[in-house]
Design a protein around this motif. Structure first.
Motif, short mmCIF file in Angstrom:
data_model
loop_
_atom_site.label_atom_id
_atom_site.label_comp_id
_atom_site.label_asym_id
_atom_site.label_seq_id
_atom_site.Cartn_x
_atom_site.Cartn_y
_atom_site.Cartn_z
N GLU A 80 42.78 26.98 35.46
CA GLU A 80 43.85 27.83 34.94
C GLU A 80 43.34 28.83 33.92
O GLU A 80 43.94 29.89 33.73
CB GLU A 80 44.94 26.97 34.31
N ALA A 81 42.25 28.51 33.24
CA ALA A 81 41.70 29.38 32.19
C ALA A 81 40.96 30.58 32.76
O ALA A 81 40.84 31.61 32.10
CB ALA A 81 40.77 28.59 31.28
N ILE A 82 40.46 30.47 33.99
CA ILE A 82 39.63 31.52 34.57
C ILE A 82 40.29 32.90 34.53
O ILE A 82 39.67 33.86 34.07
CB ILE A 82 39.17 31.13 36.00
N PRO A 83 41.55 33.06 34.97
CA PRO A 83 42.13 34.41 34.95
C PRO A 83 42.23 35.02 33.54
O PRO A 83 42.11 36.23 33.38
CB PRO A 83 43.53 34.23 35.55
N PHE A 84 42.43 34.18 32.54
CA PHE A 84 42.51 34.70 31.17
C PHE A 84 41.15 35.24 30.72
O PHE A 84 41.07 36.32 30.13
CB PHE A 84 43.01 33.62 30.21
N PHE A 85 40.09 34.49 31.00
CA PHE A 85 38.77 34.97 30.61
C PHE A 85 38.34 36.18 31.44
O PHE A 85 37.68 37.09 30.93
CB PHE A 85 37.73 33.85 30.67
N GLN A 86 38.72 36.21 32.72
CA GLN A 86 38.42 37.40 33.54
C GLN A 86 39.09 38.63 32.93
O GLN A 86 38.46 39.69 32.82
CB GLN A 86 38.91 37.19 34.98
N LYS A 87 40.34 38.50 32.54
CA LYS A 87 41.08 39.61 31.95
C LYS A 87 40.47 40.02 30.61
O LYS A 87 40.36 41.21 30.30
CB LYS A 87 42.55 39.20 31.78
N ALA A 88 40.04 39.04 29.81
CA ALA A 88 39.42 39.34 28.52
C ALA A 88 38.09 40.07 28.71
O ALA A 88 37.78 41.02 27.98
CB ALA A 88 39.22 38.06 27.71
N VAL A 89 37.30 39.65 29.70
CA VAL A 89 36.02 40.32 29.99
C VAL A 89 36.28 41.76 30.42
O VAL A 89 35.58 42.68 29.98
CB VAL A 89 35.22 39.56 31.07
N GLU A 90 37.27 41.97 31.25
CA GLU A 90 37.61 43.33 31.68
C GLU A 90 38.04 44.19 30.50
O GLU A 90 37.67 45.36 30.41
CB GLU A 90 38.74 43.30 32.72
N ALA A 91 38.82 43.62 29.60
CA ALA A 91 39.34 44.37 28.46
C ALA A 91 38.28 44.63 27.39
O ALA A 91 38.32 45.65 26.71
CB ALA A 91 40.52 43.63 27.83
N PHE A 145 41.61 39.46 22.19
CA PHE A 145 41.50 38.19 21.45
C PHE A 145 42.57 37.21 21.91
O PHE A 145 42.29 36.03 22.15
CB PHE A 145 41.63 38.45 19.94
N PHE A 146 43.79 37.67 22.05
CA PHE A 146 44.90 36.78 22.40
C PHE A 146 44.81 36.30 23.84
O PHE A 146 45.23 35.20 24.16
CB PHE A 146 46.24 37.46 22.12
N ILE A 147 44.23 37.13 24.69
CA ILE A 147 44.01 36.72 26.09
C ILE A 147 42.95 35.62 26.12
O ILE A 147 43.13 34.58 26.76
CB ILE A 147 43.57 37.93 26.94
N GLY A 148 41.83 35.86 25.43
CA GLY A 148 40.76 34.87 25.38
C GLY A 148 41.20 33.56 24.75
O GLY A 148 40.81 32.48 25.20
N GLN A 149 42.04 33.64 23.72
CA GLN A 149 42.51 32.41 23.07
C GLN A 149 43.39 31.58 23.98
O GLN A 149 43.39 30.36 23.91
CB GLN A 149 43.24 32.75 21.77
N GLN A 150 44.15 32.24 24.87
CA GLN A 150 44.94 31.48 25.84
C GLN A 150 44.02 30.71 26.78
O GLN A 150 44.26 29.54 27.09
CB GLN A 150 45.84 32.42 26.64
N GLY A 151 42.95 31.38 27.21
CA GLY A 151 41.96 30.69 28.04
C GLY A 151 41.31 29.54 27.30
O GLY A 151 41.13 28.45 27.84
N TYR A 152 40.98 29.78 26.02
CA TYR A 152 40.35 28.74 25.21
C TYR A 152 41.27 27.52 25.08
O TYR A 152 40.82 26.38 25.23
CB TYR A 152 40.00 29.28 23.84
N ALA A 153 42.55 27.75 24.83
CA ALA A 153 43.49 26.64 24.72
C ALA A 153 43.52 25.83 26.01
O ALA A 153 43.52 24.59 25.97
CB ALA A 153 44.89 27.17 24.39
#
Length: 131
Positions: A60-71, A43-51
């Motif tokens: 800049e948001a792409i790596p956060f959403f990639q990490k959230a999808v993996e998790a 959740f916190f990873i995805g929210q960083q991407g959302y922000a």
């Protein structure tokens, strides 16, 4: 800046929700980055991407959403949000594919209609038809 210390997971989730309601994207990103250090929660990873998307920083948001999808591949919102970032950075086919996949998973959405409209608009632009 907000000073944070490890506490309860729900405290950070509620704070993230409040900052989202206030559209305070910088502090949302900061709070979630701190919470990510203490809690293993996508959740916190995805929210960083959302922000970042709310600040127009899609690349800049792409790596956060990639990490959230993996998790958490079972939460469609992460995959659809990653697709949105790809649409906004010019990778239309990849973006449409990820949004479709995220919508088919169908979990984690409050703004499902937003992603359905993004997908529809991207498809219409590719076909040359816009209603």
């Amino acid at each position: 800046a907000i000073e944070l210390e490890p506490a309860r997971l729900d405290y950070y989730g509620e704070l993230a929700d409040l900052l989202t309601l206030e559209a305070d994207w910088e502090n949302l990103r900061y709070v979630c980055s701190q919470a990510e250090k203490w809690f293993s929660n996508p959740f916190f990873i995805g929210q960083q991407g959302y922000a970042l998307t709310r600040m127009g920083k899609f690349r800049e948001a792409i790596p956060f959403f990639q990490k959230a999808v993996e998790a958490d591949p079972a939460t469609g919102w992460y995959k659809a949000s990653l697709g949105w970032c790809y649409l906004e950075t010019g990778k239309k086919e990849k973006g449409k594919k990820l949004i479709s996949e995220g919508l088919s998973i169908g979990t984690g959405f409050e703004e499902k209609g937003f992603f359905e409209n993004l997908l529809k608009e991207a498809s219409q632009k590719n076909s040359g038809k816009i209603d």
